[in-house]
Design a protein around this motif. Structure first.
Motif, PDB file in Angstrom:
ATOM      1  N   SER A 291       0.974  -1.184   0.561  1.00 26.52           N
ATOM      2  CA  SER A 291      -0.233  -0.183  -0.143  1.00 26.52           C
ATOM      3  C   SER A 291       0.896   1.420   0.025  1.00 26.52           C
ATOM      4  CB  SER A 291      -0.928   0.116   1.102  1.00 26.52           C
ATOM      5  OG  SER A 291       0.191   0.129   2.188  1.00 26.52           O
ATOM      6  N   GLY A 292       2.281   1.227   0.368  1.00 25.93           N
ATOM      7  CA  GLY A 292       2.764   1.959   1.186  1.00 25.93           C
ATOM      8  C   GLY A 292       2.775   3.519   1.774  1.00 25.93           C
ATOM      9  N   GLU A 293       1.470   2.681   2.294  1.00 25.25           N
ATOM     10  CA  GLU A 293       1.155   3.770   3.434  1.00 25.25           C
ATOM     11  C   GLU A 293       1.763   3.229   4.491  1.00 25.25           C
ATOM     12  OE1 GLU A 293      -1.440   5.349   2.199  1.00 25.25           O
ATOM     13  OE2 GLU A 293      -2.202   5.206   4.707  1.00 25.25           O
ATOM     14  N   PRO A 294       2.057   3.743   5.311  1.00 25.92           N
ATOM     15  CA  PRO A 294       3.341   3.073   7.150  1.00 25.92           C
ATOM     16  C   PRO A 294       2.834   2.860   8.286  1.00 25.92           C
ATOM     17  CG  PRO A 294       2.533   5.729   6.647  1.00 25.92           C
ATOM     18  CD  PRO A 294       2.259   5.546   5.668  1.00 25.92           C
ATOM     19  N   MET A 295       3.428   2.386   8.578  1.00 29.49           N
ATOM     20  CA  MET A 295       2.313   1.881  10.206  1.00 29.49           C
ATOM     21  C   MET A 295       2.218   3.062  10.889  1.00 29.49           C
ATOM     22  SD  MET A 295       2.757  -1.189  10.583  1.00 29.49           S
ATOM     23  CE  MET A 295       3.080  -2.541  11.983  1.00 29.49           C
ATOM     24  N   ASP A 296       1.320   2.718  11.497  1.00 32.18           N
ATOM     25  CA  ASP A 296       0.375   4.051  12.553  1.00 32.18           C
ATOM     26  C   ASP A 296       0.720   3.612  13.928  1.00 32.18           C
ATOM     27  OD1 ASP A 296      -2.475   5.730  12.518  1.00 32.18           O
ATOM     28  OD2 ASP A 296      -0.459   5.854  13.517  1.00 32.18           O
ATOM     29  N   THR A 297       1.397   3.782  15.567  1.00 28.07           N
ATOM     30  CA  THR A 297       1.043   3.255  16.209  1.00 28.07           C
ATOM     31  C   THR A 297       0.338   4.064  16.636  1.00 28.07           C
ATOM     32  OG1 THR A 297       2.371   5.366  16.898  1.00 28.07           O
ATOM     33  CG2 THR A 297       3.506   3.476  16.831  1.00 28.07           C
ATOM     34  N   GLU A 298      -1.177   4.824  15.957  1.00 23.66           N
ATOM     35  CA  GLU A 298      -2.255   4.853  16.602  1.00 23.66           C
ATOM     36  C   GLU A 298      -3.465   4.693  16.298  1.00 23.66           C
ATOM     37  OE1 GLU A 298      -0.503   8.498  18.497  1.00 23.66           O
ATOM     38  OE2 GLU A 298      -3.033   8.092  18.140  1.00 23.66           O
ATOM     39  N   ALA A 299      -2.775   3.349  15.274  1.00 22.64           N
ATOM     40  CA  ALA A 299      -3.661   2.359  14.506  1.00 22.64           C
ATOM     41  C   ALA A 299      -4.258   1.297  15.358  1.00 22.64           C
ATOM     42  CB  ALA A 299      -3.411   1.754  13.347  1.00 22.64           C
ATOM     43  N   ARG A 300      -4.807   0.630  15.938  1.00 20.68           N
ATOM     44  CA  ARG A 300      -5.821  -0.472  16.391  1.00 20.68           C
ATOM     45  C   ARG A 300      -5.202  -1.877  15.353  1.00 20.68           C
ATOM     46  NH1 ARG A 300     -11.437   1.140  18.016  1.00 20.68           N
ATOM     47  NH2 ARG A 300     -11.083   2.910  17.974  1.00 20.68           N
ATOM     48  N   PHE A 301      -4.874  -3.087  16.175  1.00 22.48           N
ATOM     49  CA  PHE A 301      -4.764  -3.842  15.891  1.00 22.48           C
ATOM     50  C   PHE A 301      -4.922  -5.595  17.101  1.00 22.48           C
ATOM     51  CE2 PHE A 301      -1.162  -4.658  18.252  1.00 22.48           C
ATOM     52  CZ  PHE A 301      -0.839  -3.881  18.592  1.00 22.48           C
ATOM     53  N   ARG A 302      -5.024  -6.555  16.128  1.00 20.63           N
ATOM     54  CA  ARG A 302      -5.692  -7.689  17.103  1.00 20.63           C
ATOM     55  C   ARG A 302      -4.660  -8.737  18.037  1.00 20.63           C
ATOM     56  NH1 ARG A 302     -10.527  -8.474  15.114  1.00 20.63           N
ATOM     57  NH2 ARG A 302     -10.313  -8.571  12.993  1.00 20.63           N
ATOM     58  N   VAL A 303      -4.683  -8.275  19.548  1.00 20.38           N
ATOM     59  CA  VAL A 303      -3.582  -8.034  19.691  1.00 20.38           C
ATOM     60  C   VAL A 303      -3.395  -9.876  20.933  1.00 20.38           C
ATOM     61  CG1 VAL A 303      -3.928  -6.381  21.120  1.00 20.38           C
ATOM     62  CG2 VAL A 303      -5.285  -7.936  22.606  1.00 20.38           C
ATOM     63  N   GLY A 304      -4.334 -10.879  19.779  1.00 15.70           N
ATOM     64  CA  GLY A 304      -4.669 -12.079  20.722  1.00 15.70           C
ATOM     65  C   GLY A 304      -4.425 -12.219  22.095  1.00 15.70           C
ATOM     66  N   SER A 305      -3.021 -13.040  22.658  1.00 14.71           N
ATOM     67  CA  SER A 305      -3.456 -13.877  23.520  1.00 14.71           C
ATOM     68  C   SER A 305      -3.232 -12.711  24.723  1.00 14.71           C
ATOM     69  CB  SER A 305      -2.595 -15.313  24.438  1.00 14.71           C
ATOM     70  OG  SER A 305      -2.337 -15.761  23.582  1.00 14.71           O
ATOM     71  N   VAL A 306      -2.990 -11.278  24.757  1.00 16.50           N
ATOM     72  CA  VAL A 306      -2.907 -10.458  25.745  1.00 16.50           C
ATOM     73  C   VAL A 306      -4.560 -10.355  25.708  1.00 16.50           C
ATOM     74  CG1 VAL A 306      -2.076  -8.425  25.979  1.00 16.50           C
ATOM     75  CG2 VAL A 306      -0.921  -8.929  24.592  1.00 16.50           C
ATOM     76  N   THR A 307      -5.314 -10.527  25.478  1.00 16.85           N
ATOM     77  CA  THR A 307      -7.183 -10.682  26.444  1.00 16.85           C
ATOM     78  C   THR A 307      -6.672 -11.566  27.178  1.00 16.85           C
ATOM     79  OG1 THR A 307      -7.197 -10.525  23.196  1.00 16.85           O
ATOM     80  CG2 THR A 307      -8.690 -11.390  25.379  1.00 16.85           C
ATOM     81  N   LYS A 308      -5.229 -12.345  27.395  1.00 13.94           N
ATOM     82  CA  LYS A 308      -5.492 -13.562  28.642  1.00 13.94           C
ATOM     83  C   LYS A 308      -5.145 -12.852  29.694  1.00 13.94           C
ATOM     84  CE  LYS A 308      -4.665 -17.887  26.349  1.00 13.94           C
ATOM     85  NZ  LYS A 308      -4.968 -17.719  25.247  1.00 13.94           N
ATOM     86  N   SER A 309      -4.772 -11.260  29.935  1.00 12.89           N
ATOM     87  CA  SER A 309      -3.990 -10.494  30.660  1.00 12.89           C
ATOM     88  C   SER A 309      -5.346 -10.768  31.674  1.00 12.89           C
ATOM     89  CB  SER A 309      -2.880  -9.500  30.559  1.00 12.89           C
ATOM     90  OG  SER A 309      -2.176 -10.562  30.361  1.00 12.89           O
ATOM     91  N   PHE A 310      -6.388  -9.333  30.274  1.00 15.36           N
ATOM     92  CA  PHE A 310      -7.782  -9.047  30.538  1.00 15.36           C
ATOM     93  C   PHE A 310      -8.334  -9.706  30.863  1.00 15.36           C
ATOM     94  CE2 PHE A 310      -7.120  -4.548  27.888  1.00 15.36           C
ATOM     95  CZ  PHE A 310      -5.994  -4.217  27.413  1.00 15.36           C
TER      96      PHE A 310
END
Ligand SMILES: C[C@@H](NC(=O)[C@@H](C)NC(=O)CCCC[C@H](NC(=O)C[NH3+])C(=O)[O-])C(=O)O
Length: 351
Positions: free
Chosen positions: A48-67
């Motif tokens: 895409s030529g679009e840069p990664m963005d630390t304001e954007a969301r993504f799926r965190v997988g097993s970090v859910t286990k801590s929640f």
């Protein structure tokens, strides 16, 4: 001891290595006494030529286990359930062995078989078969209990998604509320995690997000876009969506004592080794990594189709790092991404 400044060049080098090994993009955000520092490398969507963005969301997988562990431990603190209660006392008939306790689930010591081993024996076909599926939690448990226990309850650490599926059932049973409401009322809302959401069984990631790219098992095969899926196969074991800033806020608040009473936080931090390196431990829904500079960091890793995540904080919550790469099923990418921890928390090599 003097706290080393994060080695941002080292963080960037690890992210660059991850992209060189097959991730379209990788990013990291460090939050510490001097504020937030971010590094991004590569693309949020391949080509895409679009840069990664630390304001954007993504799926965190097993970090859910801590929640999920935080919510259940809050219920322990409220007296609704005991860590050493047999699961049988709350969910009669669900599990094949009444020796399995709530603590066994949270510490991966129940012996319950991990149904995802069969689901994803073949990576892409397994993903395609479940990406739009919606499972009742009980159905996932039934997939597990069709197999024998892998260890005697309590005898050893044996990681299994099934444990946190049962945790989800316990939370819903004890509160009478759906998981999403529990996460919102007990964690997301109080911490103001505006980029964090539990939208199961919706397949889309709300708001600005990073695309996920699943690496096929066959070398050289093109990446598969895995951005949209229900994650119903994981739910309370892996379906949370978040951002680097929110993950750092979560791990810092957790370790800083904002989410749990001291008794429950202490229980969460009772660690046992997960391998023979002596540097990897698991408590209750929480990992501890012992880094080379005598610093231990606490949090969780995550692997869901198209996304690797590390979300860790120092024991006092004062420094935290969230790192992600937008591919999965690529072990060397995961290892490279993990190198951000040493750079962030141990700083530049002592000269
Ligand atoms: C390890 C991590 N666990 C998790 O985050 C849970 C939610 N993920 C899994 O169990 C991996 C499922 C397969 C992923 C797939 N792999 C395959 O399909 C392999 N055949 C992929 O890599 O995307 C943790 O607890 O730290």
């Amino acid at each position: 001891p003097q706290v080393p400044a994060p080695d941002l060049a080292g963080v960037r080098a690890a992210l660059t290595e991850a992209t060189g090994l097959g991730a379209p993009g990788a990013m990291a955000r460090f939050d510490g006494p001097d504020g937030a520092l971010s590094e991004v490398v590569g693309e949020r969507e391949a080509g895409s030529g679009e840069p990664m963005d630390t304001e954007a969301r993504f799926r965190v997988g097993s970090v859910t286990k801590s929640f999920s562990a935080v919510v259940l431990l809050q219920l322990v603190g409220e007296g609704l359930v005991g860590l050493d209660d047999p699961v049988e006392a709350h969910l009669p008939g669900l599990l094949p062995d009444d020796r399995i306790t709530v603590r066994h689930l949270l510490s991966h010591r129940s012996g319950l078989y991990d149904y995802s081993n069969d689901m994803f024996a073949q990576t892409v076909p397994g993903f395609e078969a479940v990406r739009d599926a919606v499972y009742p939690l009980e159905e996932l448990v039934a997939l597990s209990t069709a197999q024998p226990l892998t260890v005697e309850p309590g005898a050893a650490y044996a990681y299994s998604n099934t444990n946190f599926v049962v945790v989800g059932l316990l939370v819903e049973h004890l509160t009478g509320l759906p998981l999403a409401e529990n996460y919102q009322e007990r964690v997301i809302g109080p911490l103001g995690l505006t980029e964090t959401a539990y939208v199961h069984p919706e397949t889309t990631i709300p708001g600005a997000h990073i695309d996920g790219h699943l690496t096929p098992d066959e070398p050289g095969e093109p990446l598969v876009d895995s951005t949209e899926q229900t994650v119903s196969w994981a739910q309370s074991a892996g379906a949370m969506i978040s951002s680097p800033a929110d993950l750092n806020r979560f791990t810092s608040a957790l370790l800083g004592g904002e989410l749990l009473a001291p008794e429950q936080l202490d229980a969460m931090l009772e660690m046992a080794p997960t391998d023979d390196t002596g540097t990897r431990h698991y408590g209750l829904g929480l990992r501890r990594y012992d880094l080379s500079c005598e610093v231990s960091v606490y949090g969780h890793t995550g692997t869901v189709q198209g996304y690797y995540t590390y979300a860790f904080s120092t024991e006092d919550g004062a420094r935290s790092l969230a790192a992600t790469a937008n591919t999965s099923n690529n072990g060397v990418v995961n290892t490279a991404l993990g190198d951000t921890l040493e750079a962030a928390f141990c700083g530049a090599e002592s000269v």
